[in-house]
Design a protein around this motif. Structure first.
Motif, PDB file in Angstrom:
ATOM      1  N   TRP A   1       0.833  -1.206   0.000  1.00  0.00           N
ATOM      2  CA  TRP A   1       0.000   0.000   0.000  1.00  0.00           C
ATOM      3  C   TRP A   1       0.866   1.254   0.000  1.00  0.00           C
ATOM      4  O   TRP A   1       0.490   2.262  -0.595  1.00  0.00           O
TER       5      TRP A   1
ATOM      6  N   ARG B   1      -8.601  -3.984  -0.658  1.00  0.00           N
ATOM      7  CA  ARG B   1      -8.243  -3.438   0.659  1.00  0.00           C
ATOM      8  C   ARG B   1      -6.859  -2.791   0.645  1.00  0.00           C
ATOM      9  O   ARG B   1      -6.614  -1.848   1.389  1.00  0.00           O
TER      10      ARG B   1
ATOM     11  N   ARG C   1      -6.257   1.145   1.634  1.00  0.00           N
ATOM     12  CA  ARG C   1      -5.256   1.586   2.611  1.00  0.00           C
ATOM     13  C   ARG C   1      -4.360   2.669   2.008  1.00  0.00           C
ATOM     14  O   ARG C   1      -4.025   3.653   2.675  1.00  0.00           O
TER      15      ARG C   1
ATOM     16  N   ARG D   1      -6.378   5.841   1.906  1.00  0.00           N
ATOM     17  CA  ARG D   1      -6.501   6.398   3.259  1.00  0.00           C
ATOM     18  C   ARG D   1      -5.255   7.197   3.615  1.00  0.00           C
ATOM     19  O   ARG D   1      -5.341   8.304   4.156  1.00  0.00           O
TER      20      ARG D   1
END
Length: 85
Positions: free
Chosen positions: A6, A43, A47, A50
């Motif tokens: 990520w 996911r 991340r 985010r």
């Protein structure tokens, strides 16, 4: 020190923002499309996004997507707008 996937993806997106390939106000590809492009799970993309949100580079609007903020934080202006000597 090794990076998480990520973190690598967040860095790639940040570079696209810094270079002006994704301009202020510009839309990022969807989570599904980013996951396909980078060969990772949704996911992992969530991340990365985010992290970019927490650093003030993007904003995410429910049911609309993620966009580069109109005014980038200091030190993250696109290269085209950097002062020249």
């Amino acid at each position: 020190m090794a990076q998480y996937e990520w973190q690598r993806i967040a860095g790639v997106i940040e570079e696209e923002i810094r270079s002006g390939r994704i301009p202020p106000g510009g839309a990022l590809p969807s989570i599904t499309r980013l996951a396909e492009m980078h060969g990772v799970a949704d996911r992992t993309i969530r991340r990365a996004l985010r992290d970019l949100r927490e650093r003030g580079l993007i904003e995410t609007l429910p049911h609309k997507g993620s966009f580069v903020v109109d005014v980038l934080p200091p030190g993250v202006e696109p290269e085209d707008s950097a002062p020249r000597d």
